[in-house]
Design an enzyme around this catalytic site. Structure first.
Site, PDB file in Angstrom:
ATOM      1  N   GLY A  31      48.368  62.565  59.459  1.00  0.00           N
ATOM      2  CA  GLY A  31      49.281  61.991  60.442  1.00  0.00           C
ATOM      3  C   GLY A  31      50.267  61.001  59.864  1.00  0.00           C
ATOM      4  O   GLY A  31      50.426  60.903  58.660  1.00  0.00           O
ATOM      5  N   LEU A  33      53.517  61.224  60.226  1.00  0.00           N
ATOM      6  CA  LEU A  33      54.268  62.266  59.509  1.00  0.00           C
ATOM      7  C   LEU A  33      55.651  61.798  59.071  1.00  0.00           C
ATOM      8  O   LEU A  33      56.358  61.127  59.821  1.00  0.00           O
ATOM      9  CB  LEU A  33      54.404  63.500  60.411  1.00  0.00           C
ATOM     10  N   HIS A  37      55.818  65.899  55.140  1.00  0.00           N
ATOM     11  CA  HIS A  37      54.986  66.735  56.025  1.00  0.00           C
ATOM     12  C   HIS A  37      55.834  67.767  56.764  1.00  0.00           C
ATOM     13  O   HIS A  37      55.438  68.925  56.916  1.00  0.00           O
ATOM     14  CB  HIS A  37      54.276  65.872  57.078  1.00  0.00           C
ATOM     15  N   VAL A 176      59.064  65.605  48.509  1.00  0.00           N
ATOM     16  CA  VAL A 176      60.292  65.172  49.196  1.00  0.00           C
ATOM     17  C   VAL A 176      60.477  63.689  48.894  1.00  0.00           C
ATOM     18  O   VAL A 176      59.525  62.905  49.024  1.00  0.00           O
ATOM     19  CB  VAL A 176      60.199  65.421  50.712  1.00  0.00           C
ATOM     20  N   SER A 186      53.003  58.160  53.534  1.00  0.00           N
ATOM     21  CA  SER A 186      52.680  57.323  54.693  1.00  0.00           C
ATOM     22  C   SER A 186      52.354  55.911  54.242  1.00  0.00           C
ATOM     23  O   SER A 186      52.538  54.954  54.989  1.00  0.00           O
ATOM     24  CB  SER A 186      51.490  57.908  55.467  1.00  0.00           C
TER      25      SER A 186
END
Lengths: 281, 281
Positions: A31, A33, A37, A176, A186
Site C-alpha cells: 500500500g 501506492l 506501484h 520508477v 513509500s
C-alpha cells in the site's frame, strides 16, 4: 473496482474468472501506492483480463525494531489511484485473515537470501516468501508484477517459483524515479527535506557507476570504491552495503561480465533506503 | 496408463485436462505399492476424472543414517498394480528433476511437527511438506489422498494446505491391515519371519487400548501404561514413543475427549514401524 477483505470472497471471484477463461494479473503491495506501484498495475492491465492488487502491510517481513507500526497507510487514496491505473479488485485482508491463531507454516529460500539485504534483515525474506506464496495460492495469477527496486526480492521470488514448480510468471518492472533521480519508495515519506536532498546520493552514485561501465570499466572493486567514496562524502548517509553481483545468482563478481546488478542500502537518518541499477556487459 | 518422467510433460497433461474441466485426484507415494496405496488409488478413481500417482523416493524426508538407499523399489510391479486400481498417469521423476543443482527452497510447518515422529526424525516433515508442496504445484489436484497410517503426516499436510491457502482437499483414508492386524507398510519387507511375528504387538496393543476406551476407559496415563507394558513384553520390540493426543492438534490430552489419536512408533530390530488408531469419545 471492488475492495475485498476475506480470502473466501476473493477465491470465489478468482474461481468464477478462471471458469470464464480469464487471465489474472497480480500486483502484491504493502500500500501507500506511488508511481512505481502504478506502473506495475498498468503493466498488469495490458497483459491480463483481471487485475488484482493486494494491499497488506505484512508483519512477518518486518524484523524486531523495524518500521512495521510506522509504515505509512492510506487505503482511500490507494483505492482511487489503483482504479485509475486499471485495477479490478483490491484485496485488503486483516492480519488475522492472513495469519490466524496457531498459524505455523513458512516458506524459505536459503542461499540467495543470505546476502545483500538478507544480512541486515535476517528474517525479512522468509516473511516475503511466505506471504507471497500464500497470496499466489489465493489469487492464482498467471503473471505477478514486482518492481526492480527490490532487486533481491525479485530474485528470491523467481527462485521460489522455480524451486516449488509454481505455475506463475514473475514479471520484473523497471524502477520508477522522481525527476531528480530518487527511486520511488513509500519510505521516502519518512525523510525531512534535508534528508530527502541527501538521499539523492544513492542514485547519483549508481549513475556514476553506470557511466564508468559505459566507458569500459570492468573492475568491481574500482567501481565499488567510487560509489562508497561518493556516499561517504554525504554527511547524512551511512552505508549498509554496496555490492556488485551477478543479477541472477546474486553472487559476487570481481570482473564485470554478463547481467550485473549494482545494489546498495544506505541509512539516511533512521530511514533505510535501497536502490540499484542493472547493466549488461 | 502412461508413465511420465518430467515435470514439463506432466504439466502439459494437467493443463489439457484442466481445460476440459476434468477433476484431478492425486496419490503421492514412495512406490513399492501395497494394498494401502491401492485403496487410495481406488478412492481417487471414484471421485475424480483423472488419477495421478507419483512414485518418488524423496531423499529430503530421510534423515542421516535412515533407510533412503535401502528403501524398496519396484516400478514395474507398481505400474501394473496402479493401472489395475485405476491410475491414469504415473509420475516417476528422477531426483535431479525434483531437486536440480542449486535447489534451495523449503516449506516448513513448525509446532505440529515438533512431536511424535518429529522428535526422533527432526528433518523428516520439512522434507515431506517441501516435496508435497512441489507435487501439488505440479499436479494441481482437486483432491489428494493419504493413508491414516501416517497420521502425523496427514495432520501436518492439512495444516500446510490450510496455512498456505492451497486449493486442495486432503482426503485421509483408513489404515489397511494384513489379516493378522499388521498395518501395511513398504518397510514390512525389512522384517524376518520372526520379526514379522513380533511386529504384531503394535496392532495388538492398539486394539487392546481401543477395547479399554469402548469399555469406558478415559485416563490417558492408564491406557498408555497398558500399551507400553504389552510392547515391552515382546523381546524384539523397542518403543520409540507411545502417545495419546488430540487428533487435530496432536497435543497431549490427559483425559480422553473428542477426536483421539493413539499413535506409536516401535523398533523391531533395525526396522522402525508406526501404527495408530483413532477414537471418537
Amino acid at each position: 473496482m471492488i475492495i475485498i477483505k476475506t480470502i473466501k470472497e476473493l477465491k470465489n471471484i478468482i474461481r468464477s474468472n478462471k471458469k470464464q477463461g480469464h487471465s489474472i494479473g497480480f500486483v502484491p503491495t504493502m500500500g501507500f501506492l506511488h508511481e512505481g506501484h502504478l506502473s506495475l498495475i498498468r503493466a498488469a492491465k495490458k497483459e491480463n483480463d483481471l487485475v488484482v492488487v493486494s494491499i497488506f502491510v505484512n508483519p512477518t517481513q518486518f524484523g524486531v525494531g523495524e518500521d512495521f507500526e510506522a509504515y505509512p497507510r492510506d487505503l482511500d487514496n490507494d483505492a482511487k489511484v489503483s482504479e485509475a491505473a486499471g485495477a479490478d479488485v483490491i484485496f485488503n485482508p486483516s492480519i488475522n485473515e492472513m495469519y490466524p491463531e496457531k498459524y505455523q507454516t513458512y516458506v524459505e529460500v536459503l542461499e540467495i537470501t543470505n546476502k545483500l539485504c538478507g544480512l541486515s534483515r535476517p528474517t525479512h525474506f522468509k516473511g516475503v516468501t511466505t506471504v507471497v506464496n500464500k497470496l499466489f495460492n489465493i489469487v492464482e495469477p498467471d503473471r505477478a508484477y514486482f518492481g526492480q527496486k527490490d532487486a533481491q526480492q525479485v530474485a528470491v521470488l523467481q527462485k521460489m517459483v522455480l524451486d516449488l514448480n509454481m505455475n506463475i510468471d514473475i514479471i520484473p518492472c523497471p524502477i520508477v524515479r522522481e525527476a531528480d533521480g530518487l527511486a520511488m519508495s513509500s519510505r521516502n515519506t519518512y525523510l525531512s527535506p534535508e534528508q530527502r536532498n541527501a538521499a539523492l546520493i544513492l542514485s547519483k552514485s549508481l549513475f556514476t557507476a553506470k557511466d564508468m561501465i559505459n566507458k569500459g570499466g570492468r573492475e568491481a572493486a574500482e567501481i565499488k570504491e567510487t560509489i562508497i567514496k561518493m556516499i561517504n562524502s554525504e554527511p547524512l548517509a551511512a552505508i549498509d552495503y554496496v555490492e556488485i553481483v551477478d543479477a541472477l545468482s546474486l553472487n559476487d563478481i570481481p570482473t564485470l561480465k554478463g547481467s550485473i546488478l549494482i545494489a546498495l542500502a544506505v541509512k539516511i537518518g533512521k530511514t533505510r533506503l535501497i536502490d540499484n541499477i542493472r547493466a549488461e556487459v
